[in-house]
Design a protein around this motif. Structure first.
Motif, PDB file in Angstrom:
ATOM      1  N   ALA A 144       0.470  -0.290  -0.063  1.00  0.00           N
ATOM      2  CA  ALA A 144       0.011  -0.261  -0.106  1.00  0.00           C
ATOM      3  C   ALA A 144       0.888   1.496  -0.307  1.00  0.00           C
ATOM      4  CB  ALA A 144      -0.724  -0.290   0.661  1.00  0.00           C
ATOM      5  N   HIS A 145       2.490   1.138  -0.342  1.00  0.00           N
ATOM      6  CA  HIS A 145       3.312   2.193  -0.557  1.00  0.00           C
ATOM      7  C   HIS A 145       3.195   3.150   1.296  1.00  0.00           C
ATOM      8  CE1 HIS A 145       3.461   1.542  -4.463  1.00  0.00           C
ATOM      9  NE2 HIS A 145       2.512   2.589  -5.145  1.00  0.00           N
ATOM     10  N   GLY A 146       2.542   2.115   1.989  1.00  0.00           N
ATOM     11  CA  GLY A 146       2.734   2.518   3.297  1.00  0.00           C
ATOM     12  C   GLY A 146       3.901   2.016   4.243  1.00  0.00           C
ATOM     13  N   ALA A 147       2.937   1.845   6.228  1.00  0.00           N
ATOM     14  CA  ALA A 147       4.087   1.454   6.818  1.00  0.00           C
ATOM     15  C   ALA A 147       5.274   0.335   6.237  1.00  0.00           C
ATOM     16  CB  ALA A 147       3.279   1.311   7.860  1.00  0.00           C
ATOM     17  N   ALA A 148       4.782  -0.722   5.850  1.00  0.00           N
ATOM     18  CA  ALA A 148       5.252  -2.501   5.774  1.00  0.00           C
ATOM     19  C   ALA A 148       6.302  -2.048   4.853  1.00  0.00           C
ATOM     20  CB  ALA A 148       3.730  -3.257   5.231  1.00  0.00           C
ATOM     21  N   ALA A 149       6.168  -1.575   3.694  1.00  0.00           N
ATOM     22  CA  ALA A 149       7.210  -1.512   2.441  1.00  0.00           C
ATOM     23  C   ALA A 149       8.056  -2.047   3.458  1.00  0.00           C
ATOM     24  CB  ALA A 149       6.534   0.058   2.221  1.00  0.00           C
ATOM     25  N   GLY A 150       8.505  -1.457   4.099  1.00  0.00           N
ATOM     26  CA  GLY A 150       9.972  -2.284   4.341  1.00  0.00           C
ATOM     27  C   GLY A 150      10.042  -3.623   5.107  1.00  0.00           C
ATOM     28  N   ALA A 151       9.152  -3.302   6.031  1.00  0.00           N
ATOM     29  CA  ALA A 151       9.233  -4.491   7.564  1.00  0.00           C
ATOM     30  C   ALA A 151       8.362  -5.914   7.018  1.00  0.00           C
ATOM     31  CB  ALA A 151       8.509  -4.657   8.654  1.00  0.00           C
ATOM     32  N   SER A 152       7.137  -5.740   6.044  1.00  0.00           N
ATOM     33  CA  SER A 152       7.072  -6.887   5.599  1.00  0.00           C
ATOM     34  C   SER A 152       7.187  -7.826   4.354  1.00  0.00           C
ATOM     35  CB  SER A 152       5.314  -6.542   4.721  1.00  0.00           C
ATOM     36  OG  SER A 152       4.782  -7.557   3.859  1.00  0.00           O
ATOM     37  N   PRO A 153       7.769  -7.430   3.363  1.00  0.00           N
ATOM     38  CA  PRO A 153       8.799  -7.708   2.362  1.00  0.00           C
ATOM     39  C   PRO A 153      10.197  -9.038   2.864  1.00  0.00           C
ATOM     40  CG  PRO A 153       8.595  -6.013   1.426  1.00  0.00           C
ATOM     41  CD  PRO A 153       7.736  -6.092   2.847  1.00  0.00           C
ATOM     42  N   ASP A 154      10.707  -8.636   3.752  1.00  0.00           N
ATOM     43  CA  ASP A 154      11.551  -8.703   4.507  1.00  0.00           C
ATOM     44  C   ASP A 154      11.957 -10.150   5.522  1.00  0.00           C
ATOM     45  OD1 ASP A 154      13.370  -6.844   3.550  1.00  0.00           O
ATOM     46  OD2 ASP A 154      14.166  -5.826   5.111  1.00  0.00           O
ATOM     47  N   THR A 155      10.266  -9.725   6.334  1.00  0.00           N
ATOM     48  CA  THR A 155       9.808 -10.793   7.590  1.00  0.00           C
ATOM     49  C   THR A 155       8.817 -11.911   6.103  1.00  0.00           C
ATOM     50  OG1 THR A 155       8.768  -9.152   8.925  1.00  0.00           O
ATOM     51  CG2 THR A 155       7.413 -11.428   8.993  1.00  0.00           C
ATOM     52  N   PHE A 156       8.606 -11.859   5.680  1.00  0.00           N
ATOM     53  CA  PHE A 156       7.860 -13.059   4.616  1.00  0.00           C
ATOM     54  C   PHE A 156       9.401 -14.315   3.891  1.00  0.00           C
ATOM     55  CE2 PHE A 156       4.327 -11.191   4.830  1.00  0.00           C
ATOM     56  CZ  PHE A 156       2.859 -11.741   5.027  1.00  0.00           C
ATOM     57  N   ARG A 157      10.040 -12.721   3.404  1.00  0.00           N
ATOM     58  CA  ARG A 157      11.623 -14.181   2.673  1.00  0.00           C
ATOM     59  C   ARG A 157      12.048 -14.166   3.748  1.00  0.00           C
ATOM     60  NH1 ARG A 157      12.566  -8.249   0.283  1.00  0.00           N
ATOM     61  NH2 ARG A 157      11.952  -9.151  -1.880  1.00  0.00           N
ATOM     62  N   ASP A 158      12.537 -13.938   5.602  1.00  0.00           N
ATOM     63  CA  ASP A 158      13.063 -14.299   6.501  1.00  0.00           C
ATOM     64  C   ASP A 158      12.037 -15.614   6.661  1.00  0.00           C
ATOM     65  OD1 ASP A 158      14.974 -13.077   6.211  1.00  0.00           O
ATOM     66  OD2 ASP A 158      14.343 -11.564   8.175  1.00  0.00           O
ATOM     67  N   ALA A 159      10.810 -15.568   6.456  1.00  0.00           N
ATOM     68  CA  ALA A 159      10.592 -17.200   7.393  1.00  0.00           C
ATOM     69  C   ALA A 159      10.027 -18.426   5.310  1.00  0.00           C
ATOM     70  CB  ALA A 159       9.130 -16.699   7.521  1.00  0.00           C
ATOM     71  N   GLY A 160      10.866 -18.049   4.508  1.00  0.00           N
ATOM     72  CA  GLY A 160      11.212 -19.150   3.304  1.00  0.00           C
ATOM     73  C   GLY A 160      10.314 -18.995   2.513  1.00  0.00           C
ATOM     74  N   ALA A 161       8.879 -17.845   2.482  1.00  0.00           N
ATOM     75  CA  ALA A 161       8.369 -17.755   1.619  1.00  0.00           C
ATOM     76  C   ALA A 161       9.905 -16.846   0.016  1.00  0.00           C
ATOM     77  CB  ALA A 161       7.329 -16.631   1.860  1.00  0.00           C
ATOM     78  N   ARG A 162       9.116 -17.131  -1.251  1.00  0.00           N
ATOM     79  CA  ARG A 162       9.705 -16.716  -2.134  1.00  0.00           C
ATOM     80  C   ARG A 162       8.557 -15.596  -2.007  1.00  0.00           C
ATOM     81  NH1 ARG A 162       8.971 -18.343  -8.146  1.00  0.00           N
ATOM     82  NH2 ARG A 162       9.176 -16.596  -9.566  1.00  0.00           N
ATOM     83  N   VAL A 163       9.209 -14.035  -2.017  1.00  0.00           N
ATOM     84  CA  VAL A 163       8.324 -12.702  -2.366  1.00  0.00           C
ATOM     85  C   VAL A 163       8.323 -12.361  -3.832  1.00  0.00           C
ATOM     86  CG1 VAL A 163       8.313 -10.625  -1.196  1.00  0.00           C
ATOM     87  CG2 VAL A 163       8.449 -12.493  -0.072  1.00  0.00           C
ATOM     88  N   THR A 164       7.378 -11.785  -3.567  1.00  0.00           N
ATOM     89  CA  THR A 164       7.091 -10.712  -4.812  1.00  0.00           C
ATOM     90  C   THR A 164       5.964 -10.120  -4.503  1.00  0.00           C
ATOM     91  OG1 THR A 164       6.637 -12.055  -6.683  1.00  0.00           O
ATOM     92  CG2 THR A 164       6.278  -9.687  -7.768  1.00  0.00           C
ATOM     93  N   VAL A 165       6.928  -8.410  -4.559  1.00  0.00           N
ATOM     94  CA  VAL A 165       6.247  -6.791  -4.051  1.00  0.00           C
ATOM     95  C   VAL A 165       5.701  -6.213  -4.924  1.00  0.00           C
ATOM     96  CG1 VAL A 165       6.930  -4.998  -2.591  1.00  0.00           C
ATOM     97  CG2 VAL A 165       7.821  -7.313  -2.519  1.00  0.00           C
ATOM     98  N   ILE A 166       4.950  -5.794  -4.521  1.00  0.00           N
ATOM     99  CA  ILE A 166       4.174  -4.103  -5.250  1.00  0.00           C
ATOM    100  C   ILE A 166       3.295  -2.902  -4.025  1.00  0.00           C
ATOM    101  CG2 ILE A 166       3.366  -5.876  -7.303  1.00  0.00           C
ATOM    102  CD1 ILE A 166       0.082  -5.195  -5.901  1.00  0.00           C
ATOM    103  N   GLY A 167       3.479  -1.834  -4.461  1.00  0.00           N
ATOM    104  CA  GLY A 167       3.406  -0.759  -3.404  1.00  0.00           C
ATOM    105  C   GLY A 167       4.224  -0.915  -2.274  1.00  0.00           C
ATOM    106  N   ALA A 168       5.292  -1.090  -3.281  1.00  0.00           N
ATOM    107  CA  ALA A 168       6.387  -1.153  -1.523  1.00  0.00           C
ATOM    108  C   ALA A 168       7.155   0.662  -2.212  1.00  0.00           C
ATOM    109  CB  ALA A 168       7.351  -2.599  -1.553  1.00  0.00           C
ATOM    110  N   ASP A 169       6.718   1.496  -2.808  1.00  0.00           N
ATOM    111  CA  ASP A 169       7.857   2.572  -3.045  1.00  0.00           C
ATOM    112  C   ASP A 169       6.666   4.120  -2.430  1.00  0.00           C
ATOM    113  OD1 ASP A 169       8.943   1.522  -4.373  1.00  0.00           O
ATOM    114  OD2 ASP A 169       7.967   1.243  -5.781  1.00  0.00           O
ATOM    115  N   PRO A 170       6.861   3.817  -0.882  1.00  0.00           N
ATOM    116  CA  PRO A 170       6.478   5.407  -0.585  1.00  0.00           C
ATOM    117  C   PRO A 170       6.889   6.153  -1.251  1.00  0.00           C
ATOM    118  CG  PRO A 170       7.227   3.802   0.962  1.00  0.00           C
ATOM    119  CD  PRO A 170       7.351   3.058  -0.064  1.00  0.00           C
ATOM    120  N   ASP A 171       6.843   7.420  -1.298  1.00  0.00           N
ATOM    121  CA  ASP A 171       6.798   8.715  -1.710  1.00  0.00           C
ATOM    122  C   ASP A 171       6.572  10.210  -0.738  1.00  0.00           C
ATOM    123  OD1 ASP A 171       4.963   9.672  -2.779  1.00  0.00           O
ATOM    124  OD2 ASP A 171       5.611   9.401  -4.778  1.00  0.00           O
ATOM    125  N   GLY A 172       5.167   9.495   0.721  1.00  0.00           N
ATOM    126  CA  GLY A 172       4.456   9.857   1.157  1.00  0.00           C
ATOM    127  C   GLY A 172       3.536  11.137   0.718  1.00  0.00           C
TER     128      GLY A 172
END
Length: 451
Positions: free
Chosen positions: A186-214
């Protein structure tokens, strides 16, 4: 009109929600939450109160969080600035470091021009109404104005995100190896933490909506705009898609075919899994009156009671806290897992949903099939007297419709809490029946309750 709404103070940034208001609100919060035994014992030990402050990435969060931190520090509170983080991360960190309280600057799923201020008490829990009222009253009273060494300090909370990610990973009952997930942040607060967490949990991750510009938070992306996520899942050939909202306290999903899996279905999957592991307190799920009839039927078939509350996550939380229940939430994807969180957590919910896919070796569509979603139609009837929603003629019409639908449907009439309108919700086994019935009841409401 009260300053606090159903989820903190919210409004147009630099409209009603100004830096002055944020400063005053923070000072009043320091006065009110600085009272009590724990606060006094800290002062007696020569320690200042501590608060965690975080925000989502919308541009106005920069000056509003600065104003909040200034108000707290000028009141003698030490501030740990956690930067851009999800709302549930802020709540977790307050408890994790035993802070006295915390503040989250976010307007959740609202568009970028809006913002909000959410205050959490010790332990990372939301404030009861009576405390919010005391804070609002304190805004007109004297402030705490220490000088010299009594002034609070503002420091960067350097490992805030790492602490939160470690906590999320430690909660998982099963790794996510073998699952390909598309995450919409959602170009929001999860843009940093969410992809890293799912990857660390073992998932293969594709990301959209992770370029927040304010300015682009929730703009055509996130849990209120699922079309892009569905398209991305299909294009990537992924197993599942997970969507957060701007502050990441919600989670909705789409399956490998791009079909939406809503909060009711997610709760159904998690409730059954938790019951099997003996983690569903009293075999009870807490949900609002807007939850789908299919959820009630699916849970009843598996020996799980659904405890209903009024609409709003705060009412779900109140019921969960009162009964010590372990799972609750809303159709919107605000799911609360009280073993690990004090509020809805979109990352936590998504991780546990995927963990169940991995544990059972089933697709999301297979898991979601435990619940049949009944067609649901909601009609907002405007220009009527909402205070007369219990009118005898309206009640008779509702009773007649309920008799027609029998066990195959449900009716809910609810007065809006903020607008002069009445909401008519009808569920039925067939979409056409639900629509026709809702329209018919809406006509009765217009006729009987006309202003």
């Amino acid at each position: 009109m009260p300053l606090f709404g159903t989820d903190g103070v919210r409004g147009l940034a630099n409209g009603p929600l100004t830096a002055d208001l944020a400063l005053s609100l923070a000072q009043a919060t320091a006065v009110v939450l600085g009272q009590g035994r724990s606060a006094e014992s800290r002062r007696a030990a020569g320690r200042r109160l501590t608060a965690v402050v975080a925000r989502d990435p919308r541009i106005s969060g920069e000056f509003l969080s600065a104003a909040v931190e200034a108000g707290l520090a000028s009141s003698g509170v030490d501030v740990l600035d956690a930067g851009v983080l999800p709302t549930p991360a802020a709540a977790f960190l307050i408890a994790d470091i035993d802070a006295d309280f915390g503040v989250m600057v976010s307007a959740s799923h609202n568009p970028a021009p809006d913002n909000g201020i959410k205050i959490f008490a010790r332990g990372g829990v939301k404030l009861p109404d009576v405390v919010e009222q005391r804070i609002e009253s304190a805004m007109a009273g004297p402030k705490l104005q220490p000088t010299g060494a009594g002034v609070g300090r503002i420091r960067r909370f350097a490992d805030a995100e790492d602490r939160y990610v470690v906590h999320l990973l430690a909660s998982l009952p099963h790794r996510l190896d073998g699952i390909h997930v598309v995450l919409d942040c959602a170009h929001g607060a999860a843009a940093g933490a969410s992809p890293d967490t799912f990857r660390d949990a073992g998932a293969r991750v594709t990301v959209i909506g992770a370029d927040p510009d304010g300015l682009n938070i929730n703009d055509g992306v996130g849990s209120t705009h699922l079309d892009n996520l569905a398209a991305a899942v299909l294009a990537a050939g992924a197993d599942v898609g997970i969507a957060h909202d701007g502050d990441a306290d919600r989670c909705l999903a789409v399956d490998a075919q791009g079909n939406v899996v809503d909060g009711d279905q997610i709760m159904a999957i998690l409730a059954v899994a938790m019951k099997e592991r003996g983690h569903l307190k009293d075999d009870t799920l807490v949900a609002t009156v807007m939850s789908n009839l299919g959820l009630h039927r699916a849970m009843a078939a598996r020996g799980i009671r659904v405890l209903q509350t009024a609409v709003g996550d705060r009412y779900v939380l109140e019921a969960m806290n009162e009964g010590g229940y372990s799972l609750g939430g809303e159709q919107s994807g605000h799911v609360i897992m009280s073993e690990f969180a004090t509020t809805g957590d979109g990352l936590l919910t998504g991780l546990h949903l995927l963990a169940e896919m991995a544990r059972q070796g089933k697709s999301l569509a297979e898991l979601a099939s435990i619940m049949t979603v009944y067609p649901q139609v909601l009609v907002n009837v405007r220009g009527v007297d909402r205070t007369r929603v219990h009118d005898e003629g309206v009640a008779d019409a509702v009773a007649a419709v309920e008799a027609e639908l029998g066990d195959s449907g449900r009716v809910l009439l609810r007065a809006s809490g903020t607008e002069q309108l009445v909401r008519v919700m009808v569920e039925a086994a067939e979409a056409e029946v639900a629509q026709e019935t809702a329209d018919r009841l809406a006509d009765v409401v217009r006729e009987r309750l006309a202003l």
